[in-house]
Design a protein around this motif. Structure first.
Motif, mmCIF file in Angstrom:
data_model
loop_
_atom_site.group_PDB
_atom_site.id
_atom_site.type_symbol
_atom_site.label_atom_id
_atom_site.label_comp_id
_atom_site.label_asym_id
_atom_site.label_seq_id
_atom_site.Cartn_x
_atom_site.Cartn_y
_atom_site.Cartn_z
ATOM 1 N N UNK A 176 -0.070 0.604 52.260
ATOM 2 C CA UNK A 176 0.412 1.804 51.415
ATOM 3 C C UNK A 176 0.586 3.078 52.366
ATOM 4 N N UNK A 177 -0.369 3.194 53.200
ATOM 5 C CA UNK A 177 -0.541 4.263 54.251
ATOM 6 C C UNK A 177 0.870 4.474 54.824
ATOM 7 N N UNK A 178 1.290 3.417 55.468
ATOM 8 C CA UNK A 178 2.539 3.161 56.161
ATOM 9 C C UNK A 178 3.620 3.516 55.356
ATOM 10 N N UNK A 179 3.945 3.040 54.049
ATOM 11 C CA UNK A 179 4.831 3.161 53.293
ATOM 12 C C UNK A 179 5.024 4.612 52.676
ATOM 13 N N UNK A 180 3.659 5.315 52.557
ATOM 14 C CA UNK A 180 3.607 6.624 51.824
ATOM 15 C C UNK A 180 4.073 7.682 53.053
ATOM 16 N N UNK A 181 3.964 7.174 54.413
ATOM 17 C CA UNK A 181 4.323 8.069 55.500
ATOM 18 C C UNK A 181 5.955 8.570 55.195
ATOM 19 N N UNK A 182 6.710 7.674 54.968
ATOM 20 C CA UNK A 182 8.098 7.915 54.893
ATOM 21 C C UNK A 182 8.377 8.674 53.741
ATOM 22 N N UNK A 183 7.597 8.283 52.520
ATOM 23 C CA UNK A 183 7.739 8.730 51.234
ATOM 24 C C UNK A 183 7.294 10.499 51.247
ATOM 25 N N UNK A 184 6.205 10.571 51.878
ATOM 26 C CA UNK A 184 5.975 12.094 51.915
ATOM 27 C C UNK A 184 6.946 12.842 52.794
ATOM 28 N N UNK A 185 7.503 12.276 53.735
ATOM 29 C CA UNK A 185 8.685 13.203 54.568
ATOM 30 C C UNK A 185 10.026 13.201 53.837
ATOM 31 N N UNK A 186 10.282 12.246 53.258
ATOM 32 C CA UNK A 186 11.269 12.305 52.042
ATOM 33 C C UNK A 186 11.181 13.372 50.979
ATOM 34 N N UNK A 187 9.892 13.253 50.363
ATOM 35 C CA UNK A 187 9.571 14.486 49.252
ATOM 36 C C UNK A 187 9.677 15.673 50.006
ATOM 37 N N UNK A 188 9.118 15.883 50.925
ATOM 38 C CA UNK A 188 9.139 17.337 51.679
ATOM 39 C C UNK A 188 10.533 17.505 52.059
ATOM 40 N N UNK A 189 11.390 16.883 52.516
ATOM 41 C CA UNK A 189 12.972 17.234 52.879
ATOM 42 C C UNK A 189 13.392 17.701 51.661
ATOM 43 N N UNK A 190 13.351 17.134 50.508
ATOM 44 C CA UNK A 190 14.006 17.383 49.251
ATOM 45 C C UNK A 190 13.397 18.581 48.770
ATOM 46 N N UNK B 141 -0.158 18.752 57.562
ATOM 47 C CA UNK B 141 -0.724 17.562 57.250
ATOM 48 C C UNK B 141 -1.855 17.333 58.249
ATOM 49 N N UNK B 142 -3.059 17.156 57.733
ATOM 50 C CA UNK B 142 -4.310 16.905 58.535
ATOM 51 C C UNK B 142 -4.385 15.409 58.653
ATOM 52 N N UNK B 143 -4.720 15.064 59.857
ATOM 53 C CA UNK B 143 -4.981 13.521 60.075
ATOM 54 C C UNK B 143 -5.727 13.344 61.203
ATOM 55 N N UNK B 144 -6.704 12.425 61.019
ATOM 56 C CA UNK B 144 -7.499 11.932 62.459
ATOM 57 C C UNK B 144 -6.841 10.741 62.934
ATOM 58 N N UNK B 145 -5.651 10.085 62.503
ATOM 59 C CA UNK B 145 -4.727 9.239 63.273
ATOM 60 C C UNK B 145 -3.515 9.711 63.982
ATOM 61 N N UNK B 146 -3.797 9.314 65.440
ATOM 62 C CA UNK B 146 -2.723 9.910 66.223
ATOM 63 C C UNK B 146 -1.369 9.135 65.986
ATOM 64 N N UNK B 147 -1.247 7.827 65.559
ATOM 65 C CA UNK B 147 -0.134 7.312 65.144
ATOM 66 C C UNK B 147 0.666 8.221 64.018
ATOM 67 N N UNK B 148 -0.119 8.141 63.081
ATOM 68 C CA UNK B 148 0.125 8.964 61.708
ATOM 69 C C UNK B 148 0.844 10.290 62.256
ATOM 70 N N UNK B 149 -0.038 11.003 63.081
ATOM 71 C CA UNK B 149 0.509 12.260 63.350
ATOM 72 C C UNK B 149 1.822 12.207 64.238
ATOM 73 N N UNK B 150 1.838 11.448 65.255
ATOM 74 C CA UNK B 150 3.140 11.259 65.880
ATOM 75 C C UNK B 150 4.180 10.981 65.278
ATOM 76 N N UNK B 151 4.218 9.929 64.112
ATOM 77 C CA UNK B 151 5.174 9.286 63.393
ATOM 78 C C UNK B 151 5.630 10.385 62.458
ATOM 79 N N UNK B 152 4.775 11.218 61.844
ATOM 80 C CA UNK B 152 5.040 12.179 60.781
ATOM 81 C C UNK B 152 5.543 13.617 61.307
ATOM 82 N N UNK B 153 5.101 14.076 62.195
ATOM 83 C CA UNK B 153 5.075 15.541 62.504
ATOM 84 C C UNK B 153 6.304 15.795 63.254
#
Ligand code: ADP
Ligand code: MG
Length: 357
Positions: A173-187, A194-206
């Motif tokens: 769910x974490x992975x699918x919510x990444x693109x969902x959050x980006x989509x919602x923000x763009x709209x 977005x605060x995260x302790x995960x380097x993959x999440x930070x690099x994928x999303x920011x």
């Protein structure tokens, strides 16, 4: 892109401990910003200071051209999505989202039809259609995340702060919510921090990534720059995709306890230089293979491999007993097998190494 948020020299002290030690930054509008840092580095404190839940000992915050650090939280135009969602369990999805509009201190909306319309738009935006009347206890973790986000967005903040928003969700769910959050923000065109302790999440999303390390901003850049050029050994180590070696610079070589690596040029001498090479820049050859033009490398003993789906991570042992990791993307190379305890030559391009003085 012009900056919307300027933070200057923020200091936040808890007793003896300094949670923020002179943090300064400027953030662009209409963008997705990741704030990455290990546990205890001050991420939550920085969000709470920006939102106005904590008062810093020193520093200034300017938002959309206005100084806001002297304002109460609800006067700042900044929304906050809490780590644990903080929803009202006895209210429905719809009631949770509308709550902030009808009950806020400043400018509450008392027109029922307007509240209904705004809540309906928001439910569509975050993808909760059909669940309006459900109780919070009857929806999944990912749906709760959407309710928490909608409840914040419905108040039309100019910026949204999210504290580890995906931390409570399971891995898929974490992975699918990444693109969902980006989509919602763009709209909605609002800046997300977005605060995260995960380097993959930070690099994928920011679009922009900030790295917080021991109460200070260690690096600030786009995801590619952070990934390809971490500015210090500490950031490289935290990214969890670099092998780090210690040693000394001698002429055109980096001399470490595990071998001598040619640098292909003179490097600055320093007391404790560090050498970094990314896991996926290393190729694995037979022990007798020679190095190509512009390459350097070391010999190591193969220990084991781990499949992650899209890649194979191979672990080697160096002369001093430390572990050296190599990542092979399966889209580039078919999976190969290595002999446990056998010796291999690990090679990479000299120009791919980072040397920190
Ligand atoms: P992160 O969110 O990156 O894990 P925090 O901002 O929560 O880090 O904490 C940063 C530092 O400040 C930690 O050392 C933490 O123990 C300390 N700290 C945070 N909140 C408080 C508090 N309310 N009282 C005392 N110390 C705190
Ligand atoms: Mg935190």
């Amino acid at each position: 892109m012009t900056a919307v948020l300027h933070i200057r020299n923020i200091v936040k002290q808890y007793g003896e401990a300094r949670a923020l030690d002179g943090v300064s930054l400027s953030l662009p509008g209409d963008s997705y910003i990741s704030l990455l840092g290990p546990s205890g580095s001050g991420k939550t404190t920085l969000l709470r200071v920006i939102a106005g839940f904590e008062r810093p000992e020193a520093g200034e915050i300017h938002f959309q051209g206005k100084r806001i650090d002297t304002l109460a939280p609800h006067e700042r135009g900044i929304g906050f999505v809490f780590q644990n969602f903080a929803l009202f369990p006895h209210l429905s999805v719809e009631q949770n989202i509308g709550f902030g509009l009808t009950n806020r201190a400043v400018d509450p909306i008392l027109d029922d039809a307007l509240v209904t319309r705004r809540v309906k738009d928001m439910i569509a935006l975050v993808g909760l259609k059909g669940l309006e009347g459900r109780a919070i206890s009857q929806i999944s973790g990912g749906q709760k995340q959407r309710v928490a986000l909608a409840r914040t967005l419905v108040t039309e903040p100019k910026m949204v702060l999210l504290d580890e928003p995906l931390g409570a969700l399971d891995a898929n769910l974490r992975t699918s919510m990444r693109s969902e959050l980006r989509r919602i923000r763009e709209r909605c065109g609002v800046t997300f921090l977005h605060v995260t302790g995960s380097e993959t999440e930070a690099l994928a999303m920011g679009d922009t990534v900030l790295v917080l390390e021991r109460a200070r901003i260690a690096q600030h850049g786009d995801a590619d720059t952070i990934y390809n050029r971490p500015c210090s050994p500490a950031v490289a180590r935290f990214l969890n995709c670099y092998n780090l070696l210690s040693g000394r610079v001698e002429g055109e070589n980096f001399v470490s306890p595990v071998g001598t690596l040619s640098l292909g040029g003179l490097h600055q001498k320093a007391a404790n230089p560090a050498y970094a090479i990314r896991y996926d820049r290393v190729s694995i050859r037979s022990e007798t293979a020679s190095l190509g033009e512009g390459e350097t490398g070391i010999e190591a003993t193969f220990i084991t491999s781990e499949y992650t789906g899209s890649a194979v991570n191979a672990f080697f042992m160096l002369a001093d007993g430390s572990v050296f990791e190599v990542e092979q993307h399966l889209s580039h190379t078919p999976p190969s097998t290595f002999e446990p305890q056998a010796r291999y030559r690990l090679a990479w391009k000299r120009e791919d190494a980072l040397v920190y003085a």
